[in-house]
Design an enzyme around this catalytic site. Sequence first.
Site, mmCIF file in Angstrom:
data_model
loop_
_atom_site.group_PDB
_atom_site.id
_atom_site.type_symbol
_atom_site.label_atom_id
_atom_site.label_comp_id
_atom_site.label_asym_id
_atom_site.label_seq_id
_atom_site.Cartn_x
_atom_site.Cartn_y
_atom_site.Cartn_z
ATOM 1 N N ARG A 142 0.818 -1.210 0.000
ATOM 2 C CA ARG A 142 0.000 0.000 0.000
ATOM 3 C C ARG A 142 0.858 1.268 0.000
ATOM 4 N NH1 ARG A 142 -3.282 1.716 -2.644
ATOM 5 N NH2 ARG A 142 -4.224 -0.358 -2.458
ATOM 6 N N LYS B 220 2.583 24.411 -1.356
ATOM 7 C CA LYS B 220 1.219 23.891 -1.219
ATOM 8 C C LYS B 220 1.248 22.386 -1.455
ATOM 9 C CE LYS B 220 -0.933 28.251 -2.575
ATOM 10 N NZ LYS B 220 -1.757 28.970 -3.561
ATOM 11 N N LYS C 294 6.232 37.851 1.780
ATOM 12 C CA LYS C 294 4.928 37.916 1.137
ATOM 13 C C LYS C 294 4.067 39.000 1.784
ATOM 14 C CE LYS C 294 3.404 34.318 -0.894
ATOM 15 N NZ LYS C 294 2.745 33.044 -1.240
ATOM 16 N N GLU D 161 7.223 39.758 -2.600
ATOM 17 C CA GLU D 161 5.960 39.767 -3.329
ATOM 18 C C GLU D 161 5.466 41.200 -3.520
ATOM 19 O OE1 GLU D 161 2.657 36.940 -2.310
ATOM 20 O OE2 GLU D 161 1.606 38.791 -1.804
ATOM 21 N N ASP E 29 2.295 38.981 -7.866
ATOM 22 C CA ASP E 29 1.179 38.127 -7.463
ATOM 23 C C ASP E 29 -0.159 38.666 -7.953
ATOM 24 O OD1 ASP E 29 0.229 35.823 -5.997
ATOM 25 O OD2 ASP E 29 -0.597 37.237 -4.546
#
Length: 277
Positions: free
Chosen positions: A94, A129, A161, A194, A216
Amino acid sequence: MTLQEFIKLALAEDVGDGDHTSLSTIPADAQKRARLLVKQDGVLAGVEVAEAVFREVDPELEVHVHIEDGRAIHYGDIVLTVNGRAQSILKAERLVLNCMQRMSGIATHTRAMVSLLEGTKAKLLDTRKTTPNFRICEKMAVKIGGAINHRFGLFDMILIKDNHLDYAGGIEAAVTKAVDYLKTTGRSLPIEVEVRNRKEVEEVLRIGQINRMLLDNFEPAELKKMVELIDGRIVTEASGGINETNLRAYAETGVDYISSGALTHQVKSLDMSLKAY
């Protein structure tokens, strides 16, 4: 986290104090074989991980690889075969499939995205992410698919950011503090900032001292204007809502890099199975 550390944690999560189904139904000395079958076309990723899993579970398992990472695969292909203790094959099954199916899905999607950039200067980047504790495999898959790994975590780059800017008191304050921090700590890390509008772009150009500007949530037409304004003085990266439907438009702006979280967080696993034969 190293690959071996990931595998140990994943096996601990899955096996616990024992695979009691196999322990109770399969003789300890039973020797069997299995093959990993492809059930969906795509790009293969995770062979290296599968070999490491089998090796961690039982060093005496014999794994024979027929198709390497990064190759195109088709329904019915046999990726690898494994021979040895039946209990060991079942224990590893698995985890091997979970890793290879997910990684192959990411590599397949990444390869398709990269192909959309042909003829432009833009390079495709992944992001943070990712699935917690599975990042090492997801970023391996992105690289196999032909894109470039951005920073692995919070420790290998200073990426300032919007929230950092708001908390620090603006771009100049944040950049100044970051530069001072690197000097004080003796670290050598790239700095990326950013920006959200033309005014911030102009401010960063005035301040300097950074390695990359992250533009961005700009629409392609506006991004093209900002790239022309920057004029190669700072490396540029575009992000924000970029996927296969608009990637080409962003690439044609002349931006250096494009980052897309969709490479890892919106991908369907490729169908595979590990079957006895």
